[in-house]
Each structure stands twice: as structure tokens, then as C-alpha cells.
Write a protein that holds these residues in place. Structure first.
Motif, PDB file in Angstrom:
ATOM      1  N   ARG A  44       0.857  -1.188   0.000  1.00  0.00           N
ATOM      2  CA  ARG A  44       0.000   0.000   0.000  1.00  0.00           C
ATOM      3  C   ARG A  44       0.887   1.229   0.000  1.00  0.00           C
ATOM      4  NH1 ARG A  44      -1.888   3.036   4.190  1.00  0.00           N
ATOM      5  NH2 ARG A  44      -1.479   1.401   5.696  1.00  0.00           N
ATOM      6  N   ASP A  45       0.622   2.129  -0.919  1.00  0.00           N
ATOM      7  CA  ASP A  45       1.333   3.400  -0.975  1.00  0.00           C
ATOM      8  C   ASP A  45       0.613   4.382  -0.056  1.00  0.00           C
ATOM      9  OD1 ASP A  45       3.011   2.296  -2.911  1.00  0.00           O
ATOM     10  OD2 ASP A  45       1.667   2.898  -4.523  1.00  0.00           O
ATOM     11  N   THR A  46       1.360   5.023   0.832  1.00  0.00           N
ATOM     12  CA  THR A  46       0.767   5.969   1.773  1.00  0.00           C
ATOM     13  C   THR A  46       0.738   7.372   1.175  1.00  0.00           C
ATOM     14  OG1 THR A  46       2.866   6.487   2.841  1.00  0.00           O
ATOM     15  CG2 THR A  46       1.616   4.610   3.727  1.00  0.00           C
ATOM     16  N   GLU A  47       0.018   8.246   1.836  1.00  0.00           N
ATOM     17  CA  GLU A  47      -0.105   9.633   1.378  1.00  0.00           C
ATOM     18  C   GLU A  47       1.229  10.372   1.408  1.00  0.00           C
ATOM     19  OE1 GLU A  47      -3.084  11.344   3.856  1.00  0.00           O
ATOM     20  OE2 GLU A  47      -4.678  10.113   2.989  1.00  0.00           O
ATOM     21  N   ASP A  48       2.135   9.960   2.298  1.00  0.00           N
ATOM     22  CA  ASP A  48       3.428  10.640   2.403  1.00  0.00           C
ATOM     23  C   ASP A  48       4.522   9.974   1.570  1.00  0.00           C
ATOM     24  OD1 ASP A  48       3.594   8.409   4.015  1.00  0.00           O
ATOM     25  OD2 ASP A  48       4.458   9.432   5.724  1.00  0.00           O
ATOM     26  N   GLY A  49       4.133   9.111   0.628  1.00  0.00           N
ATOM     27  CA  GLY A  49       5.083   8.527  -0.312  1.00  0.00           C
ATOM     28  C   GLY A  49       5.810   7.288   0.166  1.00  0.00           C
ATOM     29  N   LYS A  50       5.399   6.740   1.268  1.00  0.00           N
ATOM     30  CA  LYS A  50       6.027   5.511   1.772  1.00  0.00           C
ATOM     31  C   LYS A  50       5.255   4.304   1.254  1.00  0.00           C
ATOM     32  CE  LYS A  50       8.047   7.717   5.679  1.00  0.00           C
ATOM     33  NZ  LYS A  50       9.366   8.019   5.270  1.00  0.00           N
ATOM     34  N   HIS A  51       5.867   3.124   1.397  1.00  0.00           N
ATOM     35  CA  HIS A  51       5.250   1.884   0.938  1.00  0.00           C
ATOM     36  C   HIS A  51       5.187   0.927   2.130  1.00  0.00           C
ATOM     37  CE1 HIS A  51       6.141   3.427  -3.057  1.00  0.00           C
ATOM     38  NE2 HIS A  51       7.365   3.663  -2.615  1.00  0.00           N
ATOM     39  N   VAL A  52       3.997   0.404   2.384  1.00  0.00           N
ATOM     40  CA  VAL A  52       3.782  -0.472   3.533  1.00  0.00           C
ATOM     41  C   VAL A  52       3.365  -1.853   3.039  1.00  0.00           C
ATOM     42  CG1 VAL A  52       2.400  -0.836   5.616  1.00  0.00           C
ATOM     43  CG2 VAL A  52       3.104   1.468   4.983  1.00  0.00           C
ATOM     44  N   LEU A  53       4.025  -2.871   3.560  1.00  0.00           N
ATOM     45  CA  LEU A  53       3.668  -4.255   3.253  1.00  0.00           C
ATOM     46  C   LEU A  53       2.546  -4.669   4.188  1.00  0.00           C
ATOM     47  CD1 LEU A  53       4.528  -6.732   1.514  1.00  0.00           C
ATOM     48  CD2 LEU A  53       5.808  -7.484   3.529  1.00  0.00           C
ATOM     49  N   GLU A  54       1.476  -5.205   3.604  1.00  0.00           N
ATOM     50  CA  GLU A  54       0.299  -5.610   4.382  1.00  0.00           C
ATOM     51  C   GLU A  54      -0.075  -7.054   4.069  1.00  0.00           C
ATOM     52  OE1 GLU A  54      -2.283  -1.544   4.583  1.00  0.00           O
ATOM     53  OE2 GLU A  54      -2.629  -2.839   2.871  1.00  0.00           O
ATOM     54  N   THR A  55      -0.815  -7.646   4.989  1.00  0.00           N
ATOM     55  CA  THR A  55      -1.343  -8.990   4.750  1.00  0.00           C
ATOM     56  C   THR A  55      -2.631  -8.893   3.953  1.00  0.00           C
ATOM     57  OG1 THR A  55      -2.653  -8.987   6.772  1.00  0.00           O
ATOM     58  CG2 THR A  55      -0.404  -9.872   6.933  1.00  0.00           C
ATOM     59  N   LEU A  56      -2.907  -9.925   3.210  1.00  0.00           N
ATOM     60  CA  LEU A  56      -4.182 -10.045   2.508  1.00  0.00           C
ATOM     61  C   LEU A  56      -4.982 -11.137   3.187  1.00  0.00           C
ATOM     62  CD1 LEU A  56      -3.103  -9.930  -1.242  1.00  0.00           C
ATOM     63  CD2 LEU A  56      -4.282  -8.151   0.053  1.00  0.00           C
ATOM     64  N   PRO A  57      -6.245 -11.059   3.309  1.00  0.00           N
ATOM     65  CA  PRO A  57      -7.146 -10.033   2.815  1.00  0.00           C
ATOM     66  C   PRO A  57      -7.457  -8.955   3.843  1.00  0.00           C
ATOM     67  CG  PRO A  57      -8.450 -11.873   3.553  1.00  0.00           C
ATOM     68  CD  PRO A  57      -6.998 -12.231   3.797  1.00  0.00           C
ATOM     69  N   HIS A  58      -6.840  -9.014   5.024  1.00  0.00           N
ATOM     70  CA  HIS A  58      -7.240  -8.126   6.126  1.00  0.00           C
ATOM     71  C   HIS A  58      -6.485  -6.802   6.179  1.00  0.00           C
ATOM     72  CE1 HIS A  58      -9.764 -11.340   7.443  1.00  0.00           C
ATOM     73  NE2 HIS A  58      -8.736 -12.152   7.475  1.00  0.00           N
ATOM     74  N   HIS A  59      -5.457  -6.656   5.379  1.00  0.00           N
ATOM     75  CA  HIS A  59      -4.676  -5.416   5.296  1.00  0.00           C
ATOM     76  C   HIS A  59      -4.082  -4.989   6.633  1.00  0.00           C
ATOM     77  CE1 HIS A  59      -5.748  -4.941   1.123  1.00  0.00           C
ATOM     78  NE2 HIS A  59      -6.989  -5.233   1.465  1.00  0.00           N
ATOM     79  N   VAL A  60      -3.450  -5.942   7.305  1.00  0.00           N
ATOM     80  CA  VAL A  60      -2.721  -5.652   8.538  1.00  0.00           C
ATOM     81  C   VAL A  60      -1.310  -5.238   8.138  1.00  0.00           C
ATOM     82  CG1 VAL A  60      -1.798  -6.602  10.689  1.00  0.00           C
ATOM     83  CG2 VAL A  60      -4.077  -7.288   9.887  1.00  0.00           C
ATOM     84  N   ALA A  61      -0.894  -4.033   8.520  1.00  0.00           N
ATOM     85  CA  ALA A  61       0.436  -3.541   8.160  1.00  0.00           C
ATOM     86  C   ALA A  61       1.512  -4.352   8.879  1.00  0.00           C
ATOM     87  CB  ALA A  61       0.557  -2.070   8.530  1.00  0.00           C
ATOM     88  N   LEU A  62       2.516  -4.809   8.111  1.00  0.00           N
ATOM     89  CA  LEU A  62       3.620  -5.581   8.683  1.00  0.00           C
ATOM     90  C   LEU A  62       4.877  -4.753   8.855  1.00  0.00           C
ATOM     91  CD1 LEU A  62       3.278  -8.901   6.683  1.00  0.00           C
ATOM     92  CD2 LEU A  62       2.532  -8.430   9.012  1.00  0.00           C
ATOM     93  N   CYS A  63       5.261  -4.030   7.801  1.00  0.00           N
ATOM     94  CA  CYS A  63       6.462  -3.216   7.876  1.00  0.00           C
ATOM     95  C   CYS A  63       6.489  -2.223   6.721  1.00  0.00           C
ATOM     96  CB  CYS A  63       7.720  -4.077   7.846  1.00  0.00           C
ATOM     97  SG  CYS A  63       7.951  -5.022   6.327  1.00  0.00           S
ATOM     98  N   GLU A  64       7.321  -1.220   6.872  1.00  0.00           N
ATOM     99  CA  GLU A  64       7.535  -0.263   5.800  1.00  0.00           C
ATOM    100  C   GLU A  64       8.626  -0.823   4.897  1.00  0.00           C
ATOM    101  OE1 GLU A  64       9.325   4.164   5.565  1.00  0.00           O
ATOM    102  OE2 GLU A  64       7.788   3.817   7.107  1.00  0.00           O
ATOM    103  N   LEU A  65       8.440  -0.706   3.593  1.00  0.00           N
ATOM    104  CA  LEU A  65       9.417  -1.225   2.645  1.00  0.00           C
ATOM    105  C   LEU A  65      10.444  -0.155   2.298  1.00  0.00           C
ATOM    106  CD1 LEU A  65       7.015  -3.158   0.264  1.00  0.00           C
ATOM    107  CD2 LEU A  65       8.514  -4.106   2.021  1.00  0.00           C
ATOM    108  N   PRO A  66      11.708  -0.559   2.156  1.00  0.00           N
ATOM    109  CA  PRO A  66      12.744   0.410   1.799  1.00  0.00           C
ATOM    110  C   PRO A  66      12.565   0.911   0.357  1.00  0.00           C
ATOM    111  CG  PRO A  66      13.666  -1.802   1.951  1.00  0.00           C
ATOM    112  CD  PRO A  66      12.242  -1.895   2.379  1.00  0.00           C
ATOM    113  N   ASP A  67      12.921   2.164   0.146  1.00  0.00           N
ATOM    114  CA  ASP A  67      12.761   2.787  -1.169  1.00  0.00           C
ATOM    115  C   ASP A  67      13.565   2.094  -2.260  1.00  0.00           C
ATOM    116  OD1 ASP A  67      10.943   4.694  -0.332  1.00  0.00           O
ATOM    117  OD2 ASP A  67      12.508   6.157   0.157  1.00  0.00           O
TER     118      ASP A  67
END
Length: 71
Positions: A44-67
């Protein structure tokens, strides 16, 4: 928007190995995201330009991905 990330260092490291490997073999970001969905993850791309890895189908954030995975 505040993102609450559920982190377990060991699990995060294991998942990041999968994410990095799949990025290395994918020909495009679109293919990479499709491959990650097969493992049960989404990016998931956030509003501030970061990328977050989430689980499917519940969209639980796991970690921020490095650029560097996106270049």
C-alpha cells in the motif's frame, strides 16, 4: 493518517527475504505485486510517499518497505 505496524523482528526478516527475492525476479513492479499477492501480501502506498507491506485479505500492516526496492 497513523499506521500501526505489527512487527516481530524474526517474521519481518523472513518476509523481507521473500519480498526482496520476488522483486529481484520480477520484470516490473506490477508483476512483483502480483507475485506478492500469491504469498498473501500487498503493498500500500501511503499519502506521504512511503510503501507499507500488508497482509491479505485483512490489510494488517507488517512493515515499511525500503525505497531501494522501488528503483
Amino acid at each position: 493518517m497513523t499506521i500501526i505496524i505489527k512487527q516481530d523482528a524474526f517474521v519481518t526478516e523472513e518476509v523481507m527475504q521473500i519480498v526482496a527475492h520476488e522483486r529481484a525476479v520480477a520484470l516490473s513492479a506490477r508483476e512483483w505485486k502480483h507475485r506478492l499477492a500469491g504469498y498473501g501480501y500487498s503493498i500500500r502506498d501511503t499519502e506521504d510517499g512511503k510503501h507499507v507491506l500488508e497482509t491479505l485479505p485483512h490489510h494488517v500492516a507488517l512493515c515499511e518497505l525500503p525505497d531501494e526496492l522501488f528503483h
